[in-house]
Scaffold this motif. Structure first.
Motif, PDB file in Angstrom:
ATOM      1  N   GLY A 127      68.790   8.328  41.822  1.00  0.00           N
ATOM      2  CA  GLY A 127      68.768   9.488  42.716  1.00  0.00           C
ATOM      3  C   GLY A 127      67.820   9.272  43.885  1.00  0.00           C
ATOM      4  O   GLY A 127      68.129   9.610  45.031  1.00  0.00           O
ATOM      5  N   GLY A 128      66.637   8.722  43.602  1.00  0.00           N
ATOM      6  CA  GLY A 128      65.685   8.430  44.677  1.00  0.00           C
ATOM      7  C   GLY A 128      66.228   7.407  45.657  1.00  0.00           C
ATOM      8  O   GLY A 128      66.043   7.531  46.875  1.00  0.00           O
TER       9      GLY A 128
ATOM     10  N   ASN B 170      63.541   5.544  33.640  1.00  0.00           N
ATOM     11  CA  ASN B 170      64.545   6.586  33.835  1.00  0.00           C
ATOM     12  C   ASN B 170      65.446   6.159  34.991  1.00  0.00           C
ATOM     13  O   ASN B 170      65.142   6.374  36.160  1.00  0.00           O
ATOM     14  CB  ASN B 170      63.873   7.924  34.129  1.00  0.00           C
ATOM     15  CG  ASN B 170      64.852   9.070  34.178  1.00  0.00           C
ATOM     16  OD1 ASN B 170      66.057   8.869  34.277  1.00  0.00           O
ATOM     17  ND2 ASN B 170      64.322  10.282  34.132  1.00  0.00           N
ATOM     18  N   SER B 171      66.564   5.542  34.661  1.00  0.00           N
ATOM     19  CA  SER B 171      67.429   4.967  35.693  1.00  0.00           C
ATOM     20  C   SER B 171      68.129   6.041  36.520  1.00  0.00           C
ATOM     21  O   SER B 171      68.395   5.816  37.706  1.00  0.00           O
ATOM     22  CB  SER B 171      68.454   4.028  35.065  1.00  0.00           C
ATOM     23  OG  SER B 171      69.268   4.742  34.149  1.00  0.00           O
TER      24      SER B 171
END
Length: 99
Positions: A17-18, A11-12
Motif C-alpha cells: 500500500g505504501g 506486513n506485505s
C-alpha cells in the motif's frame, strides 16, 4: 517442546500500500512539474515577444547590463573611504574594518 511465538514478520500488504501511494504521488508530482514548466515556458515566450527583441539581442542586452554593474561595483569598491583610506585588496591578508 516449546510453542513457537506468533510470527511478527513483514506486513506485505502495508508495504505494498505504501509503495502504491508513493508511486501515485510521484506520478502526480511529475505531472504537476510538467504543467508548471509548460506555463513558465509559455509566459517567457510571451514576454520575449512583447520586448520586440530577438533572443540574441536580449542576451546581448543582459550581458551589457551585467558588465556595467560589474564595473560600477568594482569602481565603488576601489573608491576611497570617507576617511581617505582604501579598502584592503582581497588577497593581501590585511583586515581593515569599514566604519
Amino acid at each position: 517442546m516449546a510453542s513457537r511465538p506468533p510470527d511478527q514478520g513483514f506486513n506485505s500488504r502495508l508495504f505494498l500500500g505504501g509503495a502504491v501511494l508513493a508511486a501515485a504521488g510521484s506520478a502526480l508530482v511529475s505531472v504537476g512539474l510538467a504543467l508548471g514548466s509548460a506555463a513558465l515556458l509559455d509566459a517567457a515566450r510571451r514576454w520575449q515577444r512583447g520586448t520586440e527583441m530577438s533572443p540574441a539581442q536580449l542576451a546581448r542586452h543582459a550581458i551589457g547590463v551585467a558588465q556595467v554593474a560589474t564595473t560600477a561595483g568594482a569602481q565603488a569598491w576601489q573608491a576611497p573611504m570617507p576617511d581617505g583610506r582604501r579598502r584592503a585588496a582581497a588577497g593581501d591578508g590585511r583586515i581593515q574594518p569599514v566604519s
